[in-house]
Design an enzyme around this catalytic site. Structure first.
Site, PDB file in Angstrom:
ATOM      1  N   ASN A 127       0.858  -1.186   0.000  1.00  0.00           N
ATOM      2  CA  ASN A 127       0.000   0.000   0.000  1.00  0.00           C
ATOM      3  C   ASN A 127       0.894   1.236   0.000  1.00  0.00           C
ATOM      4  O   ASN A 127       1.493   1.565   1.016  1.00  0.00           O
ATOM      5  CB  ASN A 127      -0.888  -0.035   1.259  1.00  0.00           C
ATOM      6  CG  ASN A 127      -1.732   1.216   1.417  1.00  0.00           C
ATOM      7  OD1 ASN A 127      -1.840   2.026   0.494  1.00  0.00           O
ATOM      8  ND2 ASN A 127      -2.325   1.378   2.590  1.00  0.00           N
ATOM      9  N   LYS A 162       0.052   4.244  -0.188  1.00  0.00           N
ATOM     10  CA  LYS A 162      -0.627   5.395   0.447  1.00  0.00           C
ATOM     11  C   LYS A 162      -0.455   6.635  -0.452  1.00  0.00           C
ATOM     12  O   LYS A 162      -0.434   6.489  -1.667  1.00  0.00           O
ATOM     13  CB  LYS A 162      -0.091   5.593   1.874  1.00  0.00           C
ATOM     14  CG  LYS A 162      -0.207   4.295   2.694  1.00  0.00           C
ATOM     15  CD  LYS A 162       0.019   4.457   4.161  1.00  0.00           C
ATOM     16  CE  LYS A 162      -0.159   3.114   4.860  1.00  0.00           C
ATOM     17  NZ  LYS A 162       0.010   3.168   6.300  1.00  0.00           N
ATOM     18  N   HIS A 165      -9.231   0.950   5.482  1.00  0.00           N
ATOM     19  CA  HIS A 165      -7.925   1.170   6.137  1.00  0.00           C
ATOM     20  C   HIS A 165      -8.134   2.104   7.331  1.00  0.00           C
ATOM     21  O   HIS A 165      -8.980   3.010   7.288  1.00  0.00           O
ATOM     22  CB  HIS A 165      -6.937   1.777   5.140  1.00  0.00           C
ATOM     23  CG  HIS A 165      -5.537   1.764   5.650  1.00  0.00           C
ATOM     24  ND1 HIS A 165      -5.086   2.703   6.549  1.00  0.00           N
ATOM     25  CD2 HIS A 165      -4.505   0.907   5.432  1.00  0.00           C
ATOM     26  CE1 HIS A 165      -3.826   2.411   6.854  1.00  0.00           C
ATOM     27  NE2 HIS A 165      -3.450   1.336   6.190  1.00  0.00           N
ATOM     28  N   GLU A 180      -6.589   4.559   8.291  1.00  0.00           N
ATOM     29  CA  GLU A 180      -6.452   5.993   7.964  1.00  0.00           C
ATOM     30  C   GLU A 180      -7.745   6.532   7.347  1.00  0.00           C
ATOM     31  O   GLU A 180      -8.088   7.700   7.537  1.00  0.00           O
ATOM     32  CB  GLU A 180      -5.238   6.184   7.034  1.00  0.00           C
ATOM     33  CG  GLU A 180      -3.933   5.942   7.800  1.00  0.00           C
ATOM     34  CD  GLU A 180      -2.788   5.348   6.982  1.00  0.00           C
ATOM     35  OE1 GLU A 180      -2.839   5.382   5.732  1.00  0.00           O
ATOM     36  OE2 GLU A 180      -1.834   4.836   7.612  1.00  0.00           O
ATOM     37  N   GLU A 221      -4.587  -4.958  11.065  1.00  0.00           N
ATOM     38  CA  GLU A 221      -3.578  -3.924  11.229  1.00  0.00           C
ATOM     39  C   GLU A 221      -3.806  -3.208  12.557  1.00  0.00           C
ATOM     40  O   GLU A 221      -4.662  -2.316  12.646  1.00  0.00           O
ATOM     41  CB  GLU A 221      -3.681  -2.897  10.100  1.00  0.00           C
ATOM     42  CG  GLU A 221      -3.479  -3.477   8.724  1.00  0.00           C
ATOM     43  CD  GLU A 221      -2.973  -2.443   7.731  1.00  0.00           C
ATOM     44  OE1 GLU A 221      -2.042  -2.747   6.998  1.00  0.00           O
ATOM     45  OE2 GLU A 221      -3.507  -1.317   7.716  1.00  0.00           O
ATOM     46  N   GLY A 257       3.177   2.449  10.745  1.00  0.00           N
ATOM     47  CA  GLY A 257       4.113   3.555  10.525  1.00  0.00           C
ATOM     48  C   GLY A 257       4.849   3.986  11.770  1.00  0.00           C
ATOM     49  O   GLY A 257       5.484   5.049  11.796  1.00  0.00           O
ATOM     50  N   SER A 311       4.230  -1.919  10.330  1.00  0.00           N
ATOM     51  CA  SER A 311       5.692  -1.922  10.465  1.00  0.00           C
ATOM     52  C   SER A 311       6.313  -3.268  10.102  1.00  0.00           C
ATOM     53  O   SER A 311       7.288  -3.696  10.728  1.00  0.00           O
ATOM     54  CB  SER A 311       6.092  -1.484  11.884  1.00  0.00           C
ATOM     55  OG  SER A 311       5.665  -0.151  12.115  1.00  0.00           O
TER      56      SER A 311
HETATM   57  O1  LIG Z   1      -1.477  -0.497   4.738  1.00  0.00           O
HETATM   58  C1  LIG Z   1      -0.417  -0.654   5.320  1.00  0.00           C
HETATM   59  C2  LIG Z   1      -0.300  -0.427   6.730  1.00  0.00           C
HETATM   60  O2  LIG Z   1      -0.938   0.735   7.142  1.00  0.00           O
HETATM   61  C3  LIG Z   1       1.063  -0.624   7.313  1.00  0.00           C
HETATM   62  O3  LIG Z   1       1.863   0.519   7.144  1.00  0.00           O
HETATM   63  P1  LIG Z   1       3.402   0.459   7.633  1.00  0.00           P
HETATM   64  O4  LIG Z   1       3.970  -0.788   7.032  1.00  0.00           O
HETATM   65  O5  LIG Z   1       4.028   1.699   7.079  1.00  0.00           O
HETATM   66  O6  LIG Z   1       3.392   0.404   9.121  1.00  0.00           O
END
Ligand SMILES: O=C[C@H](O)COP(=O)(O)O
Length: 251
Positions: A9, A11, A96, A98, A168, A174, A214
């Site tokens: 992803n 983002k 998600h 977010e 998640e 993140g 992460s």
């Molecule tokens: O969609 C992916 C997740 O929000 C994980 O994000 P991350 O790997 O940057 O922690």
């Protein structure tokens, strides 16, 4: 045998030229990954047309980060599932954290989005997970149960089988703080059990549940080794092709 999936992803990162270069790099390196692992790149909407053309005929599938909860009409700024499907997009992330946090998406709206996705033959990657305060208050199972029940449990058997679930924990996204492998396994097994209670164990055993938060080359193998973890939804590390591929090679 459940499908193993590693999805990146991106983002709201990369300009179109950077995104195309990243997709090219992932495609070029994809031969390094075991053929039993599905690779999915999930760029911003603006790159999808070009990236789907680039990925066509390769082993890399393309997903979108969101879709509208309506079929079509006067919804300025929205992108429908049908539009995504027409571009060759195969997956769409739904719910998600977010989107839940910054755009107020609710469990029932997410059910509508899943319906839209399925009616355009897109495979939803449905995200669930608790916030830090919810885990600290020991409410994480209850929170995830409610998300799963309210967004998925009105689906019929044929529909639920098309859904990929991503657990998640919000506190791990993140932040560099990963759930322990035990925490991931415990929640994945809990989710599978919920699905089994509603749809039976045969269906529950067929649904892929990805971990996100992460995940990186240094911890992916340990997480993916857990019996109920069927892959990862990767954020930050998916922006570097070598890291994304290294994660996928961890199976
Ligand atoms: O969609 C992916 C997740 O929000 C994980 O994000 P991350 O790997 O940057 O922690």
């Amino acid at each position: 045998m459940r499908r193993k999936i590693v999805a990146g992803n991106w983002k709201m990162n990369t300009l179109p030229s950077e995104g195309l270069a990243l997709a090219k790099d992932v495609i070029a390196k994809s031969a390094e990954v075991s053929s039993g692992v599905e690779l999915v790149v999930i760029p911003p909407f603006t790159h999808l047309n070009e990236v789907t053309k680039l990925a066509s005929g390769t082993r890399v599938a393309v997903g979108a980060q969101n879709c509208a909860r309506w079929q079509s009409g006067a919804y300025t700024g929205e992108v429908s599932a049908a539009m995504l499907g027409a571009m060759g997009v195969e997956y769409v992330i739904i719910g998600h954290s977010e989107r839940r946090e910054y755009f107020g998406e609710t469990n029932s709206q997410l059910y509508d989005k899943i319906q839209q996705a399925l009616s355009s033959n897109l495979m939803p990657i449905f995200c669930c997970g608790e916030k830090l305060d919810e885990r600290e208050a020991n409410q994480h199972f209850q929170v995830v149960k409610q998300q799963v029940e309210e967004s998925l449990f009105a689906l019929d058997e044929q529909s639920i089988k098309q859904v990929v679930i991503a657990y998640e924990p919000v506190w791990a996204i993140g932040t560099g703080r990963t759930a322990t492998t035990e925490q991931a396994q415990e929640m994945h097994a809990y989710i599978r059990n919920l699905i089994a209670g509603k749809y039976g164990s045969q269906i529950a055993d067929s649904i892929s549940i990805l971990y996100g938060g992460s995940c990186k080359p240094s911890n992916a193998a340990e997480i993916f080794a857990k019996p109920d973890v069927d892959g990862g939804l990767i954020g930050g590390a998916s922006l570097v092709a070598a890291d994304f591929i290294a994660i996928a090679k961890s199976f």
